[in-house]
Motif scaffolding. Structure first.
Motif, PDB file in Angstrom:
ATOM      1  N   TYR A 163      25.731  85.619  70.703  1.00 41.93           N
ATOM      2  CA  TYR A 163      27.126  85.191  70.828  1.00 41.93           C
ATOM      3  C   TYR A 163      27.213  83.664  70.829  1.00 41.93           C
ATOM      4  O   TYR A 163      28.127  83.081  70.253  1.00 41.93           O
ATOM      5  CB  TYR A 163      27.754  85.769  72.112  1.00 41.93           C
ATOM      6  CG  TYR A 163      28.372  87.133  71.917  1.00 41.93           C
ATOM      7  CD1 TYR A 163      27.608  88.212  71.499  1.00 41.93           C
ATOM      8  CD2 TYR A 163      29.728  87.350  72.158  1.00 41.93           C
ATOM      9  CE1 TYR A 163      28.167  89.471  71.326  1.00 41.93           C
ATOM     10  CE2 TYR A 163      30.302  88.610  71.982  1.00 41.93           C
ATOM     11  CZ  TYR A 163      29.510  89.658  71.566  1.00 41.93           C
ATOM     12  OH  TYR A 163      30.078  90.901  71.387  1.00 41.93           O
ATOM     13  N   ARG A 164      26.245  83.053  71.507  1.00 39.31           N
ATOM     14  CA  ARG A 164      26.191  81.591  71.538  1.00 39.31           C
ATOM     15  C   ARG A 164      26.043  81.041  70.116  1.00 39.31           C
ATOM     16  O   ARG A 164      26.730  80.107  69.726  1.00 39.31           O
ATOM     17  CB  ARG A 164      25.000  81.160  72.415  1.00 39.31           C
ATOM     18  CG  ARG A 164      24.695  79.685  72.382  1.00 39.31           C
ATOM     19  CD  ARG A 164      23.217  79.449  72.702  1.00 39.31           C
ATOM     20  NE  ARG A 164      22.826  78.104  72.369  1.00 39.31           N
ATOM     21  CZ  ARG A 164      22.469  77.708  71.158  1.00 39.31           C
ATOM     22  NH1 ARG A 164      22.483  78.571  70.157  1.00 39.31           N
ATOM     23  NH2 ARG A 164      22.130  76.465  70.933  1.00 39.31           N
TER      24      ARG A 164
ATOM     25  N   VAL B  54      36.960  86.710  67.784  1.00 34.08           N
ATOM     26  CA  VAL B  54      36.490  87.985  68.326  1.00 34.08           C
ATOM     27  C   VAL B  54      35.109  88.234  67.760  1.00 34.08           C
ATOM     28  O   VAL B  54      34.917  88.220  66.545  1.00 34.08           O
ATOM     29  CB  VAL B  54      37.397  89.165  67.895  1.00 34.08           C
ATOM     30  CG1 VAL B  54      37.001  90.419  68.647  1.00 34.08           C
ATOM     31  CG2 VAL B  54      38.845  88.844  68.131  1.00 34.08           C
ATOM     32  N   MET B  55      34.147  88.446  68.650  1.00 29.41           N
ATOM     33  CA  MET B  55      32.790  88.768  68.200  1.00 29.41           C
ATOM     34  C   MET B  55      32.474  90.192  68.630  1.00 29.41           C
ATOM     35  O   MET B  55      32.833  90.597  69.736  1.00 29.41           O
ATOM     36  CB  MET B  55      31.792  87.796  68.839  1.00 29.41           C
ATOM     37  CG  MET B  55      31.984  86.360  68.378  1.00 29.41           C
ATOM     38  SD  MET B  55      30.990  85.169  69.312  1.00 29.41           S
ATOM     39  CE  MET B  55      32.119  84.754  70.633  1.00 29.41           C
TER      40      MET B  55
ATOM     41  N   ALA C  63      34.011  87.862  63.856  1.00 29.00           N
ATOM     42  CA  ALA C  63      32.578  87.877  63.549  1.00 29.00           C
ATOM     43  C   ALA C  63      32.084  89.278  63.844  1.00 29.00           C
ATOM     44  O   ALA C  63      32.005  89.679  64.999  1.00 29.00           O
ATOM     45  CB  ALA C  63      31.844  86.855  64.414  1.00 29.00           C
ATOM     46  N   ASP C  64      31.820  90.041  62.778  1.00 23.97           N
ATOM     47  CA  ASP C  64      31.451  91.442  62.936  1.00 23.97           C
ATOM     48  C   ASP C  64      30.009  91.619  62.476  1.00 23.97           C
ATOM     49  O   ASP C  64      29.663  91.315  61.332  1.00 23.97           O
ATOM     50  CB  ASP C  64      32.403  92.317  62.107  1.00 23.97           C
ATOM     51  CG  ASP C  64      32.200  93.792  62.390  1.00 23.97           C
ATOM     52  OD1 ASP C  64      31.031  94.222  62.522  1.00 23.97           O
ATOM     53  OD2 ASP C  64      33.199  94.522  62.475  1.00 23.97           O
ATOM     54  N   HIS C  65      29.170  92.089  63.376  1.00 23.35           N
ATOM     55  CA  HIS C  65      27.763  92.275  63.045  1.00 23.35           C
ATOM     56  C   HIS C  65      27.170  93.278  64.032  1.00 23.35           C
ATOM     57  O   HIS C  65      27.525  93.264  65.211  1.00 23.35           O
ATOM     58  CB  HIS C  65      27.024  90.935  63.165  1.00 23.35           C
ATOM     59  CG  HIS C  65      25.648  90.948  62.569  1.00 23.35           C
ATOM     60  ND1 HIS C  65      24.560  91.488  63.213  1.00 23.35           N
ATOM     61  CD2 HIS C  65      25.185  90.462  61.387  1.00 23.35           C
ATOM     62  CE1 HIS C  65      23.477  91.351  62.460  1.00 23.35           C
ATOM     63  NE2 HIS C  65      23.824  90.742  61.346  1.00 23.35           N
ATOM     64  N   GLU C  66      26.266  94.104  63.531  1.00 21.46           N
ATOM     65  CA  GLU C  66      25.642  95.118  64.380  1.00 21.46           C
ATOM     66  C   GLU C  66      25.007  94.502  65.625  1.00 21.46           C
ATOM     67  O   GLU C  66      25.087  95.069  66.725  1.00 21.46           O
ATOM     68  CB  GLU C  66      24.575  95.849  63.558  1.00 21.46           C
ATOM     69  CG  GLU C  66      24.553  97.326  63.817  1.00 21.46           C
ATOM     70  CD  GLU C  66      23.452  97.991  63.020  1.00 21.46           C
ATOM     71  OE1 GLU C  66      23.126  97.492  61.924  1.00 21.46           O
ATOM     72  OE2 GLU C  66      22.931  99.004  63.510  1.00 21.46           O
ATOM     73  N   ALA C  67      24.383  93.339  65.462  1.00 20.22           N
ATOM     74  CA  ALA C  67      23.677  92.701  66.583  1.00 20.22           C
ATOM     75  C   ALA C  67      24.632  92.184  67.649  1.00 20.22           C
ATOM     76  O   ALA C  67      24.209  91.756  68.714  1.00 20.22           O
ATOM     77  CB  ALA C  67      22.809  91.556  66.061  1.00 20.22           C
ATOM     78  N   LEU C  68      25.938  92.211  67.349  1.00 18.00           N
ATOM     79  CA  LEU C  68      26.918  91.703  68.312  1.00 18.00           C
ATOM     80  C   LEU C  68      27.614  92.845  69.061  1.00 18.00           C
ATOM     81  O   LEU C  68      28.569  92.635  69.790  1.00 18.00           O
ATOM     82  CB  LEU C  68      27.974  90.847  67.601  1.00 18.00           C
ATOM     83  CG  LEU C  68      27.468  89.623  66.838  1.00 18.00           C
ATOM     84  CD1 LEU C  68      28.612  88.951  66.091  1.00 18.00           C
ATOM     85  CD2 LEU C  68      26.798  88.627  67.771  1.00 18.00           C
ATOM     86  N   LYS C  69      27.101  94.061  68.851  1.00 17.72           N
ATOM     87  CA  LYS C  69      27.767  95.223  69.433  1.00 17.72           C
ATOM     88  C   LYS C  69      27.885  95.097  70.955  1.00 17.72           C
ATOM     89  O   LYS C  69      28.945  95.245  71.528  1.00 17.72           O
ATOM     90  CB  LYS C  69      27.010  96.498  69.048  1.00 17.72           C
ATOM     91  CG  LYS C  69      27.717  97.737  69.512  1.00 17.72           C
ATOM     92  CD  LYS C  69      27.230  98.981  68.803  1.00 17.72           C
ATOM     93  CE  LYS C  69      28.049 100.138  69.347  1.00 17.72           C
ATOM     94  NZ  LYS C  69      27.881 101.373  68.737  1.00 17.72           N
TER      95      LYS C  69
END
Lengths: 277, 379
Positions: B99-100, B63-64, B86-92
């Motif tokens: 994502y790639r 899960v991203m 994978a938790d990151h602000e840029a993946l909101k």
């Protein structure tokens, strides 16, 4: 030199609306089938030509396919494309999307510098929508898929794209690869002048070659092992005909709309789905 | 096809295919919209669980996103053994390149590449999966409607390097040639084998709140290159309404309606039904009568509602492929020879402007009657 180097990828596909060239088992005999420009590519072509008209530059159409595919490059020329490349090579037979994207990648590099590559969303014969993104990966480009509006402002691409249940506005620098959804503007009619010019060109094969170049794997320096069946990690191992549907439609006849509707409501059980309350 | 009928090779030409039999697990790439898990992911967990059990492997997920709440727990309840987060602000918001990057890094970090990697055939899955497949030079089958795993003996003479018996081959089945054929696409000689599946086709497991699973965080290391594209704005305009692929009832309009006003009738008829949505044929979308998001067919969406009412739709193959799996198809068309009457279940030859208002009227009367019956029934 001003304006952008715009590339557009186009493909010739069998016309599924036509019965010509459809084998009894439902597969397509590509030699006999009526051929046409992939309907999705018409939107990509429109985006490319519109970009040229608005911001200046040249449009290069690129295709991969057997020799008759030159027809769609001629068609693109009639619409106002400046030049075309047809990658045609027997060793490309049975290419899956990965092998196709590799061959197109080598073709794009051969065709020269580009700022934007437009692709159709998908083709009507493969329906995968994979070649565009796979080409973007090879070229290490950002991609805008499902694009339905496209503009350039201060050297940056501004686009609107379709996402699940909505839309997204994105921006990026160039170079970029864009796959165009069919909610983009339909392809405009070709001008009489354009059609006439190409008709004249078609009579002078030598001169035509300056506009449409047919190229092969050796010329573009492609690794033959990565093309065609050899370069394809997937194969079609079997196909099975899906049973014909049809012949079982119950027609609800009656003397008036009132009677017909009564019949249909009674026999279909559609009351089940009515809004409760 | 010819592949399967070619004569068997002599044993000395058969290469060792053990390198193509990885011990890896089955991976599902989750899709969610700001914390709301998409139905296709639950469907993939159902299909992936069957494949994993068949091979006695694990079903793992990634899960991203950012602040994804209880999604990992939910995925375990629906069948996952292990969920990587994978938790990151840029993946909101979903974006191709970040994502790639995360997915490529994750796949490379696994001790064994997944045997099979599955994504949904959504705008997101179709954007991301091809890039991953191209990166790993592996096969990807689009828009599958069936998946299975089993032994496969490849005998083709054309490419002797691929000859061999592959014990666990992904059988990815997808419709092709305007859905007149089912094609079986195989590619066991490259890993991971990858496929995207059509939403609404696979069957999710029943959630089990007692099921145990592992949740593991994965690092996110984005590079400057990954943020070349900026999301300026995201508008979920259809999130309030019901999505075509999830509707029980679809009322669709075509060119036979004659004018854009015909869609007002279509909308009124749709409003009679619970969980309904509006569909359209390509021609009326091209004419601008209704936005593209409503288009059903080869170049639009594929739907399979319980009830499909086609109003003024001729039934060209391109439209048929998008809706022919509907449980009950009712067609209303002036033209008795319209192709749609060849595959609809119920048909009325008539003018939509007479039939639809009559239908709305009778359905409303029916509703009243049903309510009266319900009230009487309780006494």
């Amino acid at each position: 030199m001003s304006g952008y180097n715009i590339f557009v990828l186009v493909k010739q596909v069998p016309d599924q609306g036509s019965k010509a060239g459809i084998n009894p088992d439902g597969t397509i005999d590509r030699a006999k089938a009526k051929r046409m420009l992939n309907p999705f590519d018409r939107y990509a072509l429109q985006a490319a030509l519109h970009t040229k008209k608005s911001y200046g530059g040249t449009v290069t159409a690129i295709s991969m396919g057997p020799p008759p595919a030159v027809e769609i490059l001629m068609e693109a020329l009639e619409h106002g494309v400046d030049r075309g490349f047809l990658l045609s090579d027997r060793r490309l037979a049975a290419s899956d999307t990965l092998a196709t994207a590799y061959a197109l990648y080598k073709t794009v590099l051969y065709a020269g510098k580009f700022d934007i590559i437009f692709c159709g969303l998908q083709t009507t014969d493969g329906d995968t929508a994979q070649v565009g993104p796979q080409l973007a990966e090879r070229l290490n480009l950002p991609q805008i898929t499902y694009c339905e509006d496209f503009a350039i402002e201060n050297g940056r691409v501004q686009a609107r794209r379709i996402i699940e249940g909505g839309i997204q506005r994105v921006s990026t620098g160039m170079p970029v690869l864009v796959t165009v959804a069919n909610s983009y503007h339909p392809l405009e009619y070709k001008s009489f002048r354009g059609a006439w010019r190409v008709q004249q060109l078609a009579r002078r094969q030598e001169e035509l070659k300056q506009y449409i170049q047919t190229i092969d794997l050796d010329l573009i320096g492609a690794d033959v092992e990565r093309c065609g069946l050899k370069g394809s990690p997937t194969i079609v191992a079997a196909t099975e005909k899906v049973g014909e549907i049809g012949g079982s439609c119950t027609m609800h006849e009656g003397h008036s709309p009132d009677e017909m509707v009564k019949e249909i409501i009674k026999s279909t059980g559609i009351r089940e789905y009515l809004v409760a309350k | 096809m010819s592949e399967e009928n070619t004569p068997q090779q002599t044993p000395e030409t058969v290469p060792d295919v053990s390198q193509f039999c990885p011990k890896g697990d089955v991976l599902v790439v989750a899709e969610h919209i700001l914390g709301e898990l998409q139905p296709v992911t639950l469907e993939l967990l159902g299909a992936g669980r069957i494949l994993a059990d068949k091979m006695e492997r694990k079903l793992i997920c990634i899960v991203m996103g950012h602040e994804i709440g209880d999604i990992p727990q939910k995925m375990i309840e629906y069948g996952a053994d292990k969920v990587y987060v994978a938790d990151h602000e840029a993946l909101k918001n979903y974006r191709t390149l970040p994502y790639r990057r995360v997915l490529v890094d994750f796949l490379e970090s696994l001790p064994e590449p997944p045997h099979t990697t599955l994504l949904g055939s959504t705008t997101t899955g179709r954007d991301l999966a091809p890039r991953i497949a191209a990166h790993f030079d592996t096969g990807l089958t689009a828009d599958c409607t069936e998946l299975d795993i089993g032994p496969y003996e490849h005998k083709s003479k054309v490419d002797p390097t691929k000859i061999g018996l592959y014990p666990n081959c992904l059988y990815a089945i997808r419709p092709s040639f305007g859905e007149s054929l089912k094609a079986r696409i195989l590619g066991p000689w490259k890993n991971p084998q990858m496929a995207t599946t059509r939403p609404g086709v696979m069957i999710p497991n029943k959630p089990d709140s007692n099921k145990k699973g592992e949740i593991v965080k994965v690092p996110v290391n984005l590079k400057e290159d990954d943020t070349r594209l900026v999301v300026e704005e995201t508008i979920r305009e259809m999130s309030k309404g019901i999505k075509l692929t999830e509707a029980d009832v679809i009322v669709a309009g075509g060119y036979g309606l004659g004018t854009v006003e015909g869609f007002e009738l279509v909308k009124k008829l749709a409003a009679c039904f619970e969980n309904s949505a509006i569909g359209a044929s390509r021609k009326v979308v091209d004419l601008g009568w209704i936005p593209y998001q409503h288009q059903i067919g080869q170049t639009g969406k594929t739907v399979r509602p319980k009830l499909y009412i086609a109003c003024g739709i001729s039934g060209a193959i391109q439209h048929r492929v998008g809706m022919s799996k509907s449980n009950i198809i009712i067609a209303i068309n002036k033209d008795p020879d319209a192709a749609i009457f060849k595959f609809a279940h119920h048909g009325i030859v008539g003018d939509c402007y007479q039939i639809i208002p009559e239908m709305i009227k009778q359905l409303q009367e029916n509703k009243v009657k049903r309510e009266v019956e319900a009230v009487v029934g309780t006494h």
